[in-house]
Design a protein around this motif. Structure first.
Motif, PDB file in Angstrom:
ATOM      1  N   SER A  10       0.827  -1.215   0.000  1.00  0.00           N
ATOM      2  CA  SER A  10       0.000   0.000   0.000  1.00  0.00           C
ATOM      3  C   SER A  10       0.857   1.259   0.000  1.00  0.00           C
ATOM      4  CB  SER A  10      -0.933   0.000   1.212  1.00  0.00           C
ATOM      5  OG  SER A  10      -1.822  -1.097   1.175  1.00  0.00           O
TER       6      SER A  10
ATOM      7  N   SER B 219      -6.276   1.503  -7.694  1.00  0.00           N
ATOM      8  CA  SER B 219      -7.502   1.153  -6.983  1.00  0.00           C
ATOM      9  C   SER B 219      -8.637   2.005  -7.528  1.00  0.00           C
ATOM     10  CB  SER B 219      -7.340   1.381  -5.479  1.00  0.00           C
ATOM     11  OG  SER B 219      -8.590   1.305  -4.818  1.00  0.00           O
TER      12      SER B 219
ATOM     13  N   HIS C 184     -11.558   2.729  -5.907  1.00  0.00           N
ATOM     14  CA  HIS C 184     -12.113   3.604  -4.875  1.00  0.00           C
ATOM     15  C   HIS C 184     -11.077   4.564  -4.309  1.00  0.00           C
ATOM     16  CE1 HIS C 184     -15.706   1.196  -5.093  1.00  0.00           C
ATOM     17  NE2 HIS C 184     -15.013   0.102  -4.842  1.00  0.00           N
ATOM     18  N   GLN C 185      -9.841   4.101  -4.178  1.00  0.00           N
ATOM     19  CA  GLN C 185      -8.822   4.924  -3.538  1.00  0.00           C
ATOM     20  C   GLN C 185      -8.148   5.900  -4.496  1.00  0.00           C
ATOM     21  OE1 GLN C 185      -6.151   2.547  -1.215  1.00  0.00           O
ATOM     22  NE2 GLN C 185      -5.043   4.279  -0.372  1.00  0.00           N
TER      23      GLN C 185
ATOM     24  N   SER D   5      -9.176   4.371 -10.372  1.00  0.00           N
ATOM     25  CA  SER D   5      -8.970   3.500 -11.526  1.00  0.00           C
ATOM     26  C   SER D   5     -10.277   3.340 -12.301  1.00  0.00           C
ATOM     27  CB  SER D   5      -8.463   2.134 -11.061  1.00  0.00           C
ATOM     28  OG  SER D   5      -8.252   1.266 -12.155  1.00  0.00           O
TER      29      SER D   5
ATOM     30  N   ASP E  30      -6.543  -2.295 -11.347  1.00  0.00           N
ATOM     31  CA  ASP E  30      -6.822  -2.011  -9.928  1.00  0.00           C
ATOM     32  C   ASP E  30      -6.192  -3.089  -9.050  1.00  0.00           C
ATOM     33  OD1 ASP E  30      -8.694  -3.776 -11.098  1.00  0.00           O
ATOM     34  OD2 ASP E  30      -9.999  -3.549  -9.361  1.00  0.00           O
TER      35      ASP E  30
ATOM     36  N   LEU F 197      -4.618  -3.134  -6.199  1.00  0.00           N
ATOM     37  CA  LEU F 197      -4.909  -3.162  -4.764  1.00  0.00           C
ATOM     38  C   LEU F 197      -6.286  -3.750  -4.476  1.00  0.00           C
ATOM     39  CD1 LEU F 197      -3.525   0.237  -3.405  1.00  0.00           C
ATOM     40  CD2 LEU F 197      -2.452  -2.010  -3.383  1.00  0.00           C
ATOM     41  N   ASP F 198      -7.254  -3.505  -5.352  1.00  0.00           N
ATOM     42  CA  ASP F 198      -8.615  -3.984  -5.109  1.00  0.00           C
ATOM     43  C   ASP F 198      -8.716  -5.506  -5.179  1.00  0.00           C
ATOM     44  OD1 ASP F 198      -9.424  -1.362  -4.870  1.00  0.00           O
ATOM     45  OD2 ASP F 198     -10.011  -1.183  -6.975  1.00  0.00           O
TER      46      ASP F 198
END
Length: 365
Positions: A125, A140, A142-143, A146, A153, A155-156
């Protein structure tokens, strides 16, 4: 260099010692290649200049090294988790099956609590955030904004299960309802424990899992047939190859075993040929096939066994489910061989990816 990147770089230098401690604790759980790559990445970071530490190229390399370590470590963790859950189920009796299921469910549903793996996850992260700060890399939805799930994405999807816990929980949890009988609970346990058991003189193949497949291929029991050497066909236009995918809309369908989302495939008009040897002669077999299918689209597939049409071109089932066919006793050759050939209609075009076979089971009947 922006102030956010400079702050990020400074924290990298100050935390280099803790990175080494994390690596030392992880190394015993990792394949040697992954452990060495992480060690080299750490050495690069510790000796890099401030300018290099701010480079997205080094940040991407460091994120990949920690990501590989996290995934490899979690694979070992989740493999042991599933093995223990199945062991609990394997010793269940009609008298204690409810308790055995409850213990297995609690084990499988427990969130990751390993501090070493959680630390590695945090490192991923950290580097993902640095990549966003330096070059606005969006890892990501949401973060970091993307475009959509399944398109970069990382991280997702990083914490997606690496074992069958989602599938096992979907089968086990309903049996704990008050209206379920002991017989139903024991039946569910048996079906889970025996799911990949082909029985005496049978063969089970997880076509997307290289390790057990390689063992069977070496013994001559199962082989994927290609038409060219790897040097002659580097793009796999005429040879089979392995693939894997995580269905992006997995929340809309029932969870499936990991073996169903990895597969052997060929592209366009090239058929996928799977040769079985050392089968029993003059004995019927029940053939079970699972096609990988991400959604309701795609080209149809046909299956031929030793020149006998098993099924003509038809859509692959979605949601995924096994297809079963009774093979006649005279189908295997005198040498006990069986050639399965999967193909899509010639000239269909598209992306060419329709012949994707995840599992094959041959059970002698």
């Amino acid at each position: 260099v922006s102030s956010s990147v400079s702050s990020s770089v400074s924290s990298s230098v100050s935390s280099s010692t803790s990175f080494s401690v994390d690596h030392m604790q992880l190394s015993s759980r990792l394949p040697l290649s992954v452990s060495l790559a992480l060690q080299l990445a750490e050495q690069l970071e510790q000796h890099a200049s401030y300018k290099l530490l701010a480079s997205w190229r080094l940040q991407a390399l460091l994120m990949r090294a920690w990501m590989d370590a996290y995934v490899a470590g979690r694979l070992a963790y989740e493999t042991a988790q599933q093995s223990e859950a199945l062991r609990l189920l394997s010793v269940a009796t009609p008298h204690n099956c409810t308790a055995a299921i409850e213990q297995a469910v609690a084990l499988l549903a427990a969130p990751l609590a390993d501090p070493v793996l959680l630390s590695a996850r945090h490192r991923v992260s950290v580097y993902a955030d640095r990549l966003f700060q330096s070059v606005r890399m969006q890892l990501s939805v949401h973060q970091y904004g993307s475009a959509k799930l399944g398109r970069g994405d990382t991280l997702d999807m990083l914490d997606n299960p690496l074992n069958d816990r989602a599938f096992l929980l979907s089968e086990l949890e309903p049996t704990l309802q008050a209206n379920r009988t002991t017989a139903q609970r024991m039946s569910t346990i048996a079906s889970l424990l025996d799911r990949t058991d082909p029985g005496p003189h049978g063969v089970y193949v997880d076509l997307g899992n290289r390790e057990p497949y390689a063992h069977r291929a070496a013994s001559g029991v199962v082989r994927l047939l290609g038409e060219s050497s790897a040097a002659e066909d580097p793009y796999f236009h005429r040879n089979p190859f392995s693939g894997f995918e995580q269905p992006f809309n997995a929340s809309l369908v029932a969870p499936v075993p990991q073996a169903w989302i990895r597969y052997a495939e060929t592209i366009y008009d090239q058929p996928l040929r799977v040769l079985f040897s050392r089968l029993s002669v003059q004995r019927a077999y029940l053939l079970e096939v699972v096609y990988y299918q991400q959604d309701a689209g795609g080209n149809p597939v046909r299956l031929v066994a030793n020149d006998l049409l098993i099924h003509d071109y038809q859509p692959k089932p979605y949601p995924m489910q096994p297809l079963r066919f009774l093979l006649p006793s005279n189908l295997t050759t005198e040498q006990g061989s069986l050639l399965l050939e999967f193909s899509q209609p010639p000239g269909e075009g598209g992306n060419g990816r329709s012949v994707q076979v995840a599992e094959i089971v041959l059970r002698r009947v």
